[in-house]
Write an enzyme that holds these catalytic residues in place. Structure first.
Site, PDB file in Angstrom:
ATOM      1  N   ASP A 206       0.875  -1.180   0.000  1.00 47.46           N
ATOM      2  CA  ASP A 206       0.000   0.000   0.000  1.00 47.46           C
ATOM      3  C   ASP A 206       0.910   1.226   0.000  1.00 47.46           C
ATOM      4  O   ASP A 206       1.276   1.754   1.048  1.00 47.46           O
ATOM      5  CB  ASP A 206      -0.920  -0.016   1.221  1.00 47.46           C
ATOM      6  CG  ASP A 206      -1.921   1.141   1.189  1.00 47.46           C
ATOM      7  OD1 ASP A 206      -1.836   1.963   0.251  1.00 47.46           O
ATOM      8  OD2 ASP A 206      -2.777   1.210   2.094  1.00 47.46           O
ATOM      9  N   THR A 232      -2.372   6.103  -3.972  1.00 43.30           N
ATOM     10  CA  THR A 232      -3.215   7.264  -4.225  1.00 43.30           C
ATOM     11  C   THR A 232      -2.515   8.105  -5.293  1.00 43.30           C
ATOM     12  O   THR A 232      -1.314   7.957  -5.512  1.00 43.30           O
ATOM     13  CB  THR A 232      -3.391   8.153  -2.977  1.00 43.30           C
ATOM     14  OG1 THR A 232      -2.094   8.604  -2.563  1.00 43.30           O
ATOM     15  CG2 THR A 232      -4.051   7.406  -1.837  1.00 43.30           C
TER      16      THR A 232
HETATM   17  C1  PLP Z   1      -3.840   7.853   2.267  1.00 43.98           C
HETATM   18  C2  PLP Z   1      -3.780   6.362   2.453  1.00 43.98           C
HETATM   19  C3  PLP Z   1      -4.853   5.523   2.117  1.00 43.98           C
HETATM   20  C4  PLP Z   1      -6.229   6.037   1.757  1.00 43.98           C
HETATM   21  O1  PLP Z   1      -6.365   6.934   0.750  1.00 43.98           O
HETATM   22  P1  PLP Z   1      -7.775   7.722   0.618  1.00 43.98           P
HETATM   23  O2  PLP Z   1      -7.681   8.318  -0.737  1.00 43.98           O
HETATM   24  O3  PLP Z   1      -7.832   8.705   1.728  1.00 43.98           O
HETATM   25  O4  PLP Z   1      -8.853   6.707   0.729  1.00 43.98           O
HETATM   26  C5  PLP Z   1      -4.683   4.163   2.236  1.00 43.98           C
HETATM   27  N1  PLP Z   1      -3.531   3.633   2.657  1.00 43.98           N
HETATM   28  C6  PLP Z   1      -2.475   4.395   3.013  1.00 43.98           C
HETATM   29  C7  PLP Z   1      -1.226   3.741   3.473  1.00 43.98           C
HETATM   30  C8  PLP Z   1      -2.571   5.790   2.931  1.00 43.98           C
HETATM   31  O5  PLP Z   1      -1.529   6.532   3.300  1.00 43.98           O
END
Ligand code: PLP
Length: 413
Positions: A206, A232
């Site tokens: 992630d 993202t």
């Molecule tokens: C920011 C983030 C998300 C979620 O992104 P959103 O667009 O706010 O849903 C998921 N995982 C990690 C590690 C993040 O930093």
């Protein structure tokens, strides 16, 4: 004052809906007159904002290019193919899905592609910087999967690799997640791959935060190691608010079906067009220089905060992210954030590993887009410490902030 990045839209709005136009201008003013130190935020370009405000916002496009459930998709198909091709080439991935509405939806789709409800997943625990989608009981992830959390070493603040390996052997998870909302150091993707292979788990990276650094060559890429990379597009990557998934060709169909129709309906074509613009920008030498400057700035900021007496987690940073405990300055993170907000320094609190109180989380993505460098980082650290200690009162601090940001307008006229 006008919204310089989308003048036509702004003029239309001002005429038709002055009440709302006033709100938009107020937010633009807030963003440009205070210090944006929230680690997950950035200033996307006028070109990205233009794509977001385009007629593609009108188009329904369920499905994928060449296979839509709606008519009239021939133009938006070209936009999505462009976004996909640019993402694949930017990250060297065999497959890219650019439809996820957000980082969280991308993670949901990754789980949907690889897991069944009830499966065990190993991820960084929330107290150590795991995201809500990494097993929070308040989130679908914690409700539908059986999460086991690894942590960080109490002394060093670094991910405890021995614990990761032990937990993986004990719990035999179906997937291992690496990635965090607050971990300031590079993640050793090769290590996670090795553990995943040993226990027969999928590896999900992630990379919501560092993916922009990856694009600019300023952080190691998870793409060669992870089965699926979630990200993202709006953090360091500096694109529109949204998500993205990268994977190998073998998982392409499962990932695509997990995004649509499993977790989403119609794709947001204006956002996908804006993602294409951002991927194009991120492929330039200027963006690579930006990404390296983001890290250089974060290192200076971390060192300057440490000099001021804050306890910087892991003693520094490899990324855009700095987390620090202001306790030695006499206040906890929550109080510090309040004082800083009143002074015009906008940042977040975060959990501190192995501590009861909360810390501060800052990032340098936005201020670096504005053009700030080492000198400004030192000024920010000194100001921050002065405000947190209660030595600089809000009015004077606000003046100093205005003076500082005044030289670095995010959207120069
Ligand atoms: C920011 C983030 C998300 C979620 O992104 P959103 O667009 O706010 O849903 C998921 N995982 C990690 C590690 C993040 O930093």
């Amino acid at each position: 004052m006008s919204v310089t990045h989308a003048p036509q839209t702004a003029d239309v709005l001002t005429r038709q809906d002055p009440e709302l136009a006033e709100i938009l201008l107020g937010e633009l003013h807030r963003q440009s007159s205070t210090l944006q130190l929230i680690a997950a935020e950035n200033f996307c370009s006028p070109a990205v904002l233009a794509a977001l405000g385009s007629a593609l916002a009108n188009k329904y496009a369920e499905g994928y290019p060449g296979a839509r459930h709606h008519g009239g998709c021939e133009i938006v198909d070209v936009a999505e193919r462009l976004a996909v091709d640019r993402a694949k080439s930017l990250f060297g991935a065999e497959h890219a899905n650019v439809q996820s509405h957000s980082g969280s939806s991308a993670v949901l789709a990754a789980y949907a592609a690889l897991l069944r409800p009830g499966d065990t997943v190993l991820a960084l625990g929330l107290p150590y910087g795991g995201h809500l989608t990494h097993g929070s009981p308040a989130n679908f992830s914690g409700r539908w999967f059986d999460f086991v959390g690894y942590g960080v070493d109490a002394e060093t603040g670094l991910i405890d690799h021995d614990q990761v390996r032990t937990l993986a052997r004990t719990h035999r998870p179906k997937a291992i997640v690496c990635g965090s909302i607050a971990y300031p150091r590079h993640i050793d993707y090769a290590f996670f791959r090795e553990v995943a292979d040993e226990v027969g788990a999928y590896l999900i990276a992630d990379a919501a935060h560092p993916i922009g650094l990856v694009a600019g060559g300023a952080a190691p890429s998870p793409v060669p190691y992870a089965d699926v990379v979630c990200a993202t597009t709006h953090k360091v990557l500096r694109g529109p608010r949204g998500g993205m998934i990268l994977c190998g060709g073998d998982l392409a169909e499962r990932v695509d079906r997990a995004v649509f129709p499993f977790t989403q309906g119609g794709a947001q074509m204006h956002t996908i067009a804006a993602k294409a613009v951002a991927f194009g920008e991120a492929a330039t030498p200027a963006f690579a220089a930006y990404a390296h400057q983001v890290v250089a700035n974060a290192r200076v900021l971390a060192a300057a905060l440490a000099d001021e007496g804050l306890v910087v987690t892991t003693g520094g940073t490899d990324t855009h992210l700095v987390t620090a405990d202001p306790a030695p300055l006499g206040v906890d993170g929550r109080t510090a954030r309040g004082r800083l907000a009143a002074a015009g320094l906008v940042l977040d609190c975060c959990a501190l590993p192995h501590a009861d109180t909360r810390g501060l989380r800052l990032g340098t993505a936005a201020v670096t887009t504005q053009g700030m460098a080492a000198k400004e980082m030192e000024r920010i650290a000194a100001l921050l410490a002065g405000v947190v200690r209660g030595e600089v009162e809000s009015v004077r601090a606000r003046e100093e902030v205005r003076d500082l940001v005044g030289g670095f307008p995010p959207y120069p006229a």
